[in-house]
Design an enzyme around this catalytic site. Structure first.
Site, PDB file in Angstrom:
ATOM      1  N   LYS A  54       0.845  -1.203   0.000  1.00 33.21           N
ATOM      2  CA  LYS A  54       0.000   0.000   0.000  1.00 33.21           C
ATOM      3  C   LYS A  54       0.876   1.247   0.000  1.00 33.21           C
ATOM      4  CE  LYS A  54      -3.868  -2.215   2.239  1.00 33.21           C
ATOM      5  NZ  LYS A  54      -4.357  -2.739   3.504  1.00 33.21           N
ATOM      6  N   GLN A  98      -5.302  -1.442   9.475  1.00 31.39           N
ATOM      7  CA  GLN A  98      -5.150  -2.783   8.915  1.00 31.39           C
ATOM      8  C   GLN A  98      -5.792  -3.831   9.826  1.00 31.39           C
ATOM      9  OE1 GLN A  98      -3.586  -3.571   5.851  1.00 31.39           O
ATOM     10  NE2 GLN A  98      -4.414  -5.590   6.267  1.00 31.39           N
ATOM     11  N   ASP A 121     -11.687   2.393   3.581  1.00 34.34           N
ATOM     12  CA  ASP A 121     -12.024   0.968   3.511  1.00 34.34           C
ATOM     13  C   ASP A 121     -13.540   0.759   3.418  1.00 34.34           C
ATOM     14  OD1 ASP A 121     -10.145  -1.006   3.288  1.00 34.34           O
ATOM     15  OD2 ASP A 121      -9.715  -1.170   5.424  1.00 34.34           O
TER      16      ASP A 121
END
Ligand code: NDP
Length: 296
Positions: A54, A98, A121
């Site tokens: 990422k 995460q 997200d």
């Protein structure tokens, strides 16, 4: 019939290139640089790989990347305080914590502490509700990537029968919502579905998000259907570790009209859509038009 292979690697490279162009434009015309903050707690090896990828992809498209690596025993209060500081930071347009988090941390609490406008997200309960009611939201990256590939392949999805196998909050449910939003007739199947093969054979679009290696075989597939394989499973075969999807590629590709491979299908789209979401969040935060073709 031999299915057309939907090349997710190529598609993702194209999405990243579009993002890069828009990022350069934002900088030149408005002096704005989109920024993505990624928070990793602990040292889970798979998560470390994702976070590294990422970071590299974010820099590659010209965005700012802020990495926060925290010790595995970080307290909930400290993690919440970090999220609050990122919420308040105008240089940060997207925040990703995460998952999975270590067991002592309440994932729902942490995710719902992210400013929904920065929740790239798309897991914040507000974004889940907005998507469910057909309103503008941040959309989870993996289903967004699937939707982009389906729109590209089919043009309009209206009226097509879609079956999504899997009802998780991060893939199955948002995928079904997105397909409904594009006027598909949607069925969500799961572990209690009766005669799954027959249900799947009714699908013009079949999305597999099950987490079971090669479970969806050719006899689940309607001739000519489009098969999207979200699954990522590591298996041992012939003494080697191999990456396979939830679809048995060989038998499904013999029946389908189009299919995504594993690897090189949905996987690469996830990070590309994370970048697209960060760009969208940045445009929204600055009252600028959203990038075309990169949102739901
Ligand atoms: P979950 O384990 O959260 O959900 C799996 C779903 O599949 C559940 O709804 C479950 O049903 C259903 N299921 C399990 N067994 C069967 C069965 N025998 N028949 C029918 N349905 C079944 O998984 P995720 O949604 O998180 O992930 C799904 C797959 O996608 C995994 O392989 C994962 O690695 C991959 N993935 C890939 C990503 C990417 O970037 N490409 C991103 C995220 C995930 P029930 O609810 O009844 O238990």
């Amino acid at each position: 019939m031999t299915a057309k292979v939907i090349d997710g690697k190529l598609f993702a490279a194209n999405v990243r290139a579009q993002v890069q162009v828009q990022v350069a434009k934002l900088r030149e015309e408005h002096g704005i640089q989109p920024g993505l903050a990624v928070v990793l707690v602990g040292e889970d090896p798979a998560s470390q790989v994702y976070v590294r990828n990422k970071h590299a992809s974010t820099l590659e498209v010209g965005m700012a990347s802020f990495e926060h690596r925290l010790a595995i025993d970080t307290s909930e209060a400290d993690l919440l305080a970090l999220v609050q500081s990122l919420n308040a930071d105008p240089a940060v347009h997207g925040i990703l914590v995460q998952l999975p988090l270590p067991a002592h941390l309440n994932s729902e609490l942490i995710i719902n502490s992210i400013d929904p406008a920065k929740d790239v997200d798309g897991f914040h309960i507000s974004n889940v509700g907005l998507l469910g009611t057909g309103q503008k939201s941040m959309v989870p990256c993996t289903p967004l990537g699937c939707l982009m590939m389906l729109r590209d392949h089919h043009g309009s999805l209206a009226g097509l029968n879609a079956v999504v196998v899997g009802r998780s909050n991060i893939v199955g449910k948002p995928m079904a919502q997105l397909l409904l939003g594009d006027s598909c007739t949607v069925t969500i199947a799961h572990s209690r579905t009766k005669d799954l093969a027959a249900v799947c054979r009714g699908a013009d679009i079949l999305v597999a998000a099950v987490g079971r290696p090669e479970m969806i075989t050719g006899d689940f597939v309607k001739p000519g259907a489009t098969v999207i394989d979200v699954g990522i499973n590591r298996i041992e075969r012939d003494g080697r570790t191999k990456l396979v999807g939830d679809v048995d590629y060989a038998s499904a590709a013999a029946v389908a009209g189009a299919i995504t491979p594993v690897p090189g299908g949905v996987g690469p789209m996830t990070i590309a859509c994370l970048l697209a979401n960060t760009l969208t969040a940045c445009c929204r935060a600055n009252g600028l038009p959203e990038p075309e073709g990169l949102t739901a």
